[in-house]
Each structure stands twice: as C-alpha cells, then as structure tokens.
Design a protein around this motif. Sequence first.
Motif, PDB file in Angstrom:
ATOM      1  N   ILE A 144       0.837  -1.203   0.000  1.00 19.99           N
ATOM      2  CA  ILE A 144       0.000   0.000   0.000  1.00 19.99           C
ATOM      3  C   ILE A 144       0.870   1.251   0.000  1.00 19.99           C
ATOM      4  CG2 ILE A 144      -1.734   1.288   1.309  1.00 19.99           C
ATOM      5  CD1 ILE A 144      -2.804  -1.381   2.316  1.00 19.99           C
ATOM      6  N   LEU A 145       1.970   1.224   0.764  1.00 19.47           N
ATOM      7  CA  LEU A 145       2.881   2.359   0.775  1.00 19.47           C
ATOM      8  C   LEU A 145       3.512   2.561  -0.602  1.00 19.47           C
ATOM      9  CD1 LEU A 145       4.687   1.860   4.204  1.00 19.47           C
ATOM     10  CD2 LEU A 145       3.035   3.640   3.625  1.00 19.47           C
ATOM     11  N   GLU A 146       3.841   1.473  -1.274  1.00 18.40           N
ATOM     12  CA  GLU A 146       4.406   1.562  -2.615  1.00 18.40           C
ATOM     13  C   GLU A 146       3.453   2.303  -3.553  1.00 18.40           C
ATOM     14  OE1 GLU A 146       6.844   0.974  -5.963  1.00 18.40           O
ATOM     15  OE2 GLU A 146       7.283   0.762  -3.832  1.00 18.40           O
ATOM     16  N   TYR A 147       2.183   1.958  -3.465  1.00 20.45           N
ATOM     17  CA  TYR A 147       1.176   2.609  -4.305  1.00 20.45           C
ATOM     18  C   TYR A 147       1.018   4.079  -3.923  1.00 20.45           C
ATOM     19  CZ  TYR A 147      -3.464   3.960  -5.995  1.00 20.45           C
ATOM     20  OH  TYR A 147      -4.502   4.632  -6.564  1.00 20.45           O
ATOM     21  N   ALA A 148       0.946   4.375  -2.615  1.00 19.79           N
ATOM     22  CA  ALA A 148       0.726   5.749  -2.160  1.00 19.79           C
ATOM     23  C   ALA A 148       1.895   6.659  -2.529  1.00 19.79           C
ATOM     24  CB  ALA A 148       0.489   5.766  -0.655  1.00 19.79           C
ATOM     25  N   PHE A 149       3.125   6.181  -2.344  1.00 17.40           N
ATOM     26  CA  PHE A 149       4.288   7.010  -2.670  1.00 17.40           C
ATOM     27  C   PHE A 149       4.464   7.181  -4.178  1.00 17.40           C
ATOM     28  CE2 PHE A 149       5.868   5.966   1.706  1.00 17.40           C
ATOM     29  CZ  PHE A 149       5.975   7.276   2.138  1.00 17.40           C
ATOM     30  N   SER A 150       4.143   6.161  -4.942  1.00 22.26           N
ATOM     31  CA  SER A 150       4.249   6.293  -6.388  1.00 22.26           C
ATOM     32  C   SER A 150       3.257   7.326  -6.904  1.00 22.26           C
ATOM     33  CB  SER A 150       4.006   4.937  -7.069  1.00 22.26           C
ATOM     34  OG  SER A 150       2.684   4.469  -6.832  1.00 22.26           O
TER      35      SER A 150
END
Length: 500
Positions: A382-388
């Motif tokens: 989820i963090l990967e998606y949010a930061f991207s």
Amino acid sequence: MKNDTFYEALDNIDEKYTSEAAEFAASRAEVKTLPRRKTALYKWAAAAACLVIAVTACIAGFAVAAEAREYAAAVEFFEENGLSTEGLSRTEIKEVYRDITTRSFTNGKTAEVIKKAVPGAEIVLTDPTPENLAMEWDTYCHVIYDKSYKTNGSAGIRYVSEYVEKTDPYHVKYYLRCYRGDELLWCAEPSDDYHMDFYTYTGFGTVIAGETYVTSSAETRRAVLALVDDKGAIVWEKYFNHGFERFEIIDFVVDNRDGTFSAFSRGGNRYIGLGIYDQQGNELSFSKIAVGKYCVRNAVLLGDGYLVQVESYGLEAKESDYIAKMDRKGNISESFSYESDDSVYVMTDMIEFGGRVYLSAYAVPKQEQKYGLGKRGEINDILEYAFSRMLGGGEEPFVTDEELTPLLRENYTAVLLICDPEGGAPEKFVSVKGALGSGLAVNGSGQLEWMVESIEWSLFSPMTSSFTIGGSCKVYRYTFDPDGRLIGVEGTGDTSMFRR
C-alpha cells in the motif's frame, strides 16, 4: 493452510451476527428553564424583599463554597495525573476536570491538556472525536482490563495505573486503582522507588511486577514483585538481582493455579528469565534462556508448562516473532509460527478457555519489505502505491480516504485460532475481513469475548514522524460459548487508533 480456509469459516455464521452495529450517538439531556411568574402580592413586597436578600446571601454562600470545593478537586485531579494547568483559567480547569471524569471528552480544552500530558503524542485528527480523546486518555492512564481476574469470577475488573511526577527526575510516585465497572474497589500505594510494568490477578491477590529506577548507566535496574490483597493493602514487596547486565524487566506473570505464579522477564538484551514464586514471594526456581533480544509478551498454561508468545524488541525483524512451548524450567521443546503460502499472522493476544487455547491474530499478505519491517512491513504494498502516486504528480497526488480505506480493509483479516491445549495445533478458525484481531477475555457469564477492530477511516500522512498511514477502527465484540461456538456479535461503541 490456505487463506481461503479462514475466509470460508465465516460461511457458517448466521447473517444476523455480521450486520453492522448501530452508530453510537451520545444523547444530551435538555435543560429547560421555567418561565418567571408574576405576582400581584404587592402588600408583601417589603417583607419579601428582606427575606429574598437573606436567602440570596445564603445561596450565594453555598455556591461559593461548592465552587471552591470543585476547583480544589479539579486542581488535585490535575496534579495526581500529571496534567498542566498552564494557560487555563479557573473556569477552564473545572470544565476540563468535569469533561474527563464524566468521560464526555467534548470540551475543546481537553484535547490541548491531554496532548501536553502525553510525551510525543500526536492527536491525529484536527478536530478529535470524543472516542479518540477517550482512547488517548485511557492509554495515558494505563487502563488494563485483566483477563485472569475475570476468569476467576470477578467480571468487569480493570486496573488503572496513575502517577505523579516528583521533583527528582528519576522517580515517579505511582498508585494502582482497581475498579469493577465504575466502582473503585481499592487503591494501592506501592513504594515510590520502582516503576510498575505489569499487574495481574491470582487466586491470592494482585501481583505487581516492575523495575527499579537508576540514575546512571553504571547501575543495574532490578526486577520487583509485589502482592496486593483484595482490600488494596501491600502484603509484600521483593527485589531481585539475577546477575543480568544493565537491566531486568518483568514482562508477564501467569497464575499457575497451584498456589504459585511464574514471572517472565528479559535481561541484558540476551536472556529471557523464568522465575517461579510462592504466595509469600519466595523464589522457588529461576532459569535463564539465551535467546538474544526477545521477550515473552504473553503466556498461558499448556499442560505442565506454558505456551508463550516470544517477540523481538529493538531493531530485530518482527517477522521472526514466534510461539513456543516452554516447560517450568525454561526449556523450549518446540517453536512454531502461523502462516500460509501467501499470508503471515501477527499474534495479539492469547487465553485459555474451555479446555482450549485461543489465539487472537490478524493476517496480512506476504510482501516485499521495501518500506521497512515491523508494523510498516504489513502495508508495504500500500505504501508503494501511495508514494508512487505522490511522486508521480497528477491532479490528485495524495491517496484519499475513499481509496485508502478499502485497500487497508483488503489487506487485513482478523483471525481467531482455536488450538489443542496439549500440542498447540489449530483445530478451528474464525476470520473477519477488513479487521484486526484484538483482546481476549472471559466475561462474568463464563463466555469468551473476542474484540475485533474493523478499519473504518484512514489517512495518508507521509510527513508525520510517528506514522505514515493512520486511521480509526470500530470495535466489535464476538462472544463464544465454552465449546467454541459463536453466539453473538455486537458493536461496543468504542473506537481504536490505527497507525502504521
């Protein structure tokens, strides 16, 4: 064991148990003002005027005295709980005092007072709800609902540890209060030279575990045990030094139900300690287990020994936490973790009930640890998606609550494992999607209560130091009979914080 096995376990639950609980709404009593009545008895005016003056003076005197008593009680409450009155008027001090003691948490000044009192605390919401503030306050006051006290037949027992800072920065004065519901049963005042870390009820009283204060790195923090009787009197206090380097901290205590109890400690960043004590606090045996920076976070009786939840602390990876079978000499005969091909399970609580061992947990998908270990590791995808999204720009670079909350609910599944009391192997499973498994307790009716925290709201906050994704959960109570059958589900009206 596939994750689908857990999801399918809910198919046998009646739909009436899984419906949403009604929203909690605090009602307020309306205060009605009676209309003034005119009077035509002018002939009594002179005499009545004198009487009114006298009565008014008397009422004013009572009002002043009542106000003074309330203000004194409010100031005492602030001092006992380490709250600051700086910047508050006399009226505001009383209002905050009433707001907290009545558990209303609706006064705007209350949030400011609590935020100042909790070191490093951040109230996530700009305009925190009463439930948010109640949880912050309960966390600050160290409220603990003791499962073993309930198991011994005293339903609704809770402990509240309160402290008042002294002028000496290395010492704090502690009090331990025991309540049944809102009724204060007793207040114990242990010696002021140790910190209270853990307290639990046994068949012969409440055992307090703690550690001594130190004023320099050359001193060793020693373990402390104390017994409080059911009237709040300190029966004994004993200090132990088992030769650990720098410190020894007792993390958990188990009533062995044979007139003895066991204390699980950690020492010197190298050992787990297991001490067995009698009702007088005499040490019957002590064992050191070399495991590194691990400690026992929870334990239940399992045959002649224990099933213990072993957890790393410091910088070690949380993925290395495990469950172990341990005998009374500290020997670990078997260790294991619960996981499936695609998920890992994080244990949150355990209890013995109806001849079985119940483990509360939550499942998260296995994923790359790009953004860290521990709690952050649960939401790496989820963090990967949010930061991207944030780095990619666009019209809406920040993930909204409407997007984030469904992602979190898909990521978490509350799981209750019902295990064989001899071997610890799971026999039955219950799961709830979109939630985290929380506390376990036995109520006054002899039923098991499993608290489940359902994710309801979330916030992506990349600039916040203590968390990146925060939010709140609604708390539901799942009730089981002694045979492990689900017999009821209800909303508690409480909320809990979600921070990763």
